[in-house]
Design an enzyme around this catalytic site. Structure first.
Site, PDB file in Angstrom:
ATOM      1  N   HIS A  37      -4.026   1.051 -10.251  1.00  0.00           N
ATOM      2  CA  HIS A  37      -3.617   2.314  -9.660  1.00  0.00           C
ATOM      3  C   HIS A  37      -2.584   2.476  -8.770  1.00  0.00           C
ATOM      4  O   HIS A  37      -2.188   1.425  -8.477  1.00  0.00           O
ATOM      5  CB  HIS A  37      -4.999   3.179  -9.102  1.00  0.00           C
ATOM      6  CG  HIS A  37      -5.488   2.296  -7.915  1.00  0.00           C
ATOM      7  ND1 HIS A  37      -6.322   1.184  -8.117  1.00  0.00           N
ATOM      8  CD2 HIS A  37      -5.291   2.366  -6.572  1.00  0.00           C
ATOM      9  CE1 HIS A  37      -6.253   0.690  -6.653  1.00  0.00           C
ATOM     10  NE2 HIS A  37      -5.900   1.448  -5.712  1.00  0.00           N
ATOM     11  N   HIS A 121       3.076   1.550  -5.438  1.00  0.00           N
ATOM     12  CA  HIS A 121       3.078   0.345  -6.226  1.00  0.00           C
ATOM     13  C   HIS A 121       1.703   0.463  -6.801  1.00  0.00           C
ATOM     14  O   HIS A 121       0.907   1.133  -6.642  1.00  0.00           O
ATOM     15  CB  HIS A 121       3.253  -1.102  -5.336  1.00  0.00           C
ATOM     16  CG  HIS A 121       2.066  -0.870  -4.122  1.00  0.00           C
ATOM     17  ND1 HIS A 121       1.797  -0.403  -3.096  1.00  0.00           N
ATOM     18  CD2 HIS A 121       0.817  -1.762  -4.251  1.00  0.00           C
ATOM     19  CE1 HIS A 121       0.911  -0.591  -2.337  1.00  0.00           C
ATOM     20  NE2 HIS A 121       0.304  -1.631  -3.094  1.00  0.00           N
TER      21      HIS A 121
END
Length: 183
Positions: A37, A121
């Site tokens: 995620h 990220h």
């Protein structure tokens, strides 16, 4: 007491594309693909009342879908001890504005500001015990990585166990990103 954070979850095809990054790094604990995620805002451990207020506050955020491009790899930590490797998410205006909306809304309800600067990220692995050289070599071999782009049509409120990080995560609520884009 749940440990909460908001995130963009990844479509299955992108998660499967990213599984090619797993392995090849000694002493790394690779994240399971179902737990990949993009964290937007770490909220932390809160009581049930605050968790309900967070859910309500997030439901008022209105944004258009967010294009997501994952390209390149990096690591967090320092020169002596890296602690994680990650795939870079392009910091598009849409993504940065969604994150900023969440930050402002959560601060207005009294939560402290996020201490770390937002660096979009996807964490690939935790590197407890991997050396800087091993991480640098791993990044060099895989550094040109890119995944298929996608459009995030929702963000989620997730909870995790406090113990080790990396999942498993529980989806507490999902919020659509369906505001029409300006022409």
């Amino acid at each position: 007491m749940p440990r909460l954070f908001t995130a963009l979850t990844l479509p299955e095809d992108v998660r499967m594309w990213m599984t090619g990054l797993r392995g090849g790094l000694r002493n790394a604990r690779f994240i399971d693909p179902e737990n990949y995620h993009v964290t937007l805002r770490f909220i932390g451990d809160v009581d049930e009342r605050v968790a309900d207020e967070v859910a309500h506050t997030l439901s008022r955020i209105r944004r258009a879908p967010v294009p997501v491009t994952i390209s390149g790899l990096g690591s967090f930590g320092n020169k002596k001890q890296p602690h994680s490797v990650w795939a870079r998410v392009e910091p598009t205006p849409e993504l940065m504005e969604l994150q900023a909306d969440q930050e402002r809304a959560l601060q207005r309800m009294g939560l402290p500001a996020e201490a770390r600067r937002f660096t979009p990220h996807v964490t690939i692995a935790r590197c407890k015990g991997a050396t800087s050289r091993e991480v640098a070599d791993w990044l060099t071999v895989r550094g040109a990585f890119c995944a298929p782009p996608f459009v995030a049509e929702e963000f989620a409120l997730l909870s995790s166990r406090a113990s080790v990080g990396g999942g498993p995560y529980v989806t507490e609520d999902v919020y659509p990103l369906n505001l029409a884009r300006a022409a």
